[in-house]
Design an enzyme around this catalytic site. Structure first.
Site, mmCIF file in Angstrom:
data_model
loop_
_atom_site.group_PDB
_atom_site.id
_atom_site.type_symbol
_atom_site.label_atom_id
_atom_site.label_comp_id
_atom_site.label_asym_id
_atom_site.label_seq_id
_atom_site.Cartn_x
_atom_site.Cartn_y
_atom_site.Cartn_z
ATOM 1 N N ALA A 12 0.821 -1.208 0.000
ATOM 2 C CA ALA A 12 0.000 0.000 0.000
ATOM 3 C C ALA A 12 0.854 1.256 0.000
ATOM 4 O O ALA A 12 1.953 1.281 0.545
ATOM 5 C CB ALA A 12 -0.930 0.004 1.208
ATOM 6 N N ASP B 240 -6.623 -5.748 15.906
ATOM 7 C CA ASP B 240 -5.279 -5.189 15.707
ATOM 8 C C ASP B 240 -5.101 -3.903 16.505
ATOM 9 O O ASP B 240 -4.494 -2.940 16.028
ATOM 10 C CB ASP B 240 -5.020 -4.932 14.219
ATOM 11 C CG ASP B 240 -3.528 -4.858 13.896
ATOM 12 O OD1 ASP B 240 -2.714 -5.317 14.726
ATOM 13 O OD2 ASP B 240 -3.173 -4.339 12.821
#
Length: 370
Positions: free
Chosen positions: A35, A149
């Site tokens: 990304a 996360d």
């Protein structure tokens, strides 16, 4: 006229148009394995956002890029959520090689970076930040969405130039909707913050987020990390054994209320771990009398050690997270005979997001990841 991709009803639709036709793409804010995040300005409104260009996996056999299903899951979850403490998804575009998420721009940097600049911090001030984290997680858990996360790098500030900055939870790449009666197992996350049930490849639920909040709180108050060992094996063993203590060197000025909050989160049995509602009602977060409120006000965070350990921690994490995550995958893969490529993808995704923040996740009005 906006053209949406033609997909089955249960799949996410992304605009099949050039993002550059609608946004002026600016400076790079961060980059990772799969990304690139860039600042962008919407042409029709002049408003600034962050454009996250996610490289698509081109074939099932490939390990380069992110598979479409995982991108769709992230987008689906982001489209369901709207809360002051959670990053907002504005739009999604797709071309042959990338899916582009247009996300809220968060310019205040990471919470822990902000705290490392402070000269003093009381537990009362610390709980104001923890409370915001809990509020965001409570919203998610009400919708039966687990973040999976939660860690310092995914707790950002909307604007750091105010007394009590506004927290934004980011990075929903590993988030998952928990369905009643459907068993969900996976190997993912940043090992330092994962719950024992993840390490042991056991059924997962909302409880895993609560464990992570316990680890985050421990680090915030002391600078020390409860389970991080000298080796990969030691870290994982500490987690599964719930082997930690409140070293007097780091916690001499920490209140018993704060320690109790952490103890009730770092519980191996998921049924005995605090739920999000119970955490919000805990007296360290919501004092029930003036005595408890005074204890919070007079107890202080060990900022000296926090600053010292945080610099060391940032360097160590950026250096070792790839090998640690790969070790977690390999060891558990042998145990449950998982497919190598899919598990490594999960770890690589997490590593990508850590690397992406190194450059400039801090100086912007949104985060590089959703």
């Amino acid at each position: 006229m906006v053209q949406a991709s033609m997909r089955s009803p249960n799949m996410e639709t992304f605009k099949q148009q050039k993002v550059e036709d609608f946004y002026d793409i600016g400076e790079e804010l961060g980059s990772g394995q799969f990304a690139i995040v860039k600042k962008c300005r919407e042409k029709s409104t002049g408003l600034e956002y962050a454009a996250k260009f996610i490289k698509k996996r081109q074939s099932r056999a490939s390990r380069r890029g992110v598979c479409r299903e995982e991108i769709e899951r992230e987008v689906s979850i982001l489209r369901q959520v709207l809360h002051p403490n959670i990053i907002t998804l504005h739009d999604v575009y797709e071309n042959r090689t990338d899916v582009v998420l247009i996300l809220e721009l968060v310019s205040g940097g990471e919470l822990f970076d902000f705290l490392a600049q402070k000269e003093s911090l009381s537990e009362e001030e610390a709980t104001s930040f923890i409370k915001q984290i809990l509020d965001g997680v409570n919203y998610l858990h009400t919708k039966k969405i687990a973040h999976f996360d939660l860690k310092p790098e995914n707790i950002m500030l909307l604007d750091k130039n105010i007394p009590i900055p506004h927290i934004k939870l980011i990075d929903f790449g590993l988030a998952h909707e928990i369905e009643d009666g459907v068993e969900f197992k996976n190997i993912f996350g940043t090992p330092e913050f994962v719950a024992p049930e993840i390490v042991n490849y056991e059924p997962l639920g909302l409880e895993a987020d609560m464990w992570s909040i316990g680890v985050i709180t421990y680090i915030l108050l002391s600078g020390a990390s409860p389970f991080l060992g000298d080796t990969k094996q030691e870290t994982l063993a500490n987690i599964t054994a719930v082997s930690y203590d409140f070293d007097e060197e780091f916690f001499s000025q920490t209140s018993e209320l704060a320690k109790d909050f952490i103890r009730k989160l770092l519980v191996k049995e998921t049924r005995k771990r605090l739920t999000i509602q119970e955490a919000l009602r805990h007296p360290w977060i919501t004092p029930v009398d003036t005595q408890q409120a005074m204890v919070r006000r007079e107890s202080v965070v060990n900022l000296e050690n926090f600053k010292k350990q945080y610099v060391r921690r940032r360097w160590k994490l950026s250096f070792s997270i790839v090998s640690l995550c790969n070790h977690l995958t390999r060891s558990l893969m042998k145990k449950v005979h998982l497919r190598t490529s899919e598990d490594l993808r999960n770890c690589e995704s997490d590593t990508e997001e850590n690397i992406a923040r190194r450059k400039a996740l801090h100086p912007r009005r949104r985060s590089s990841t959703s």
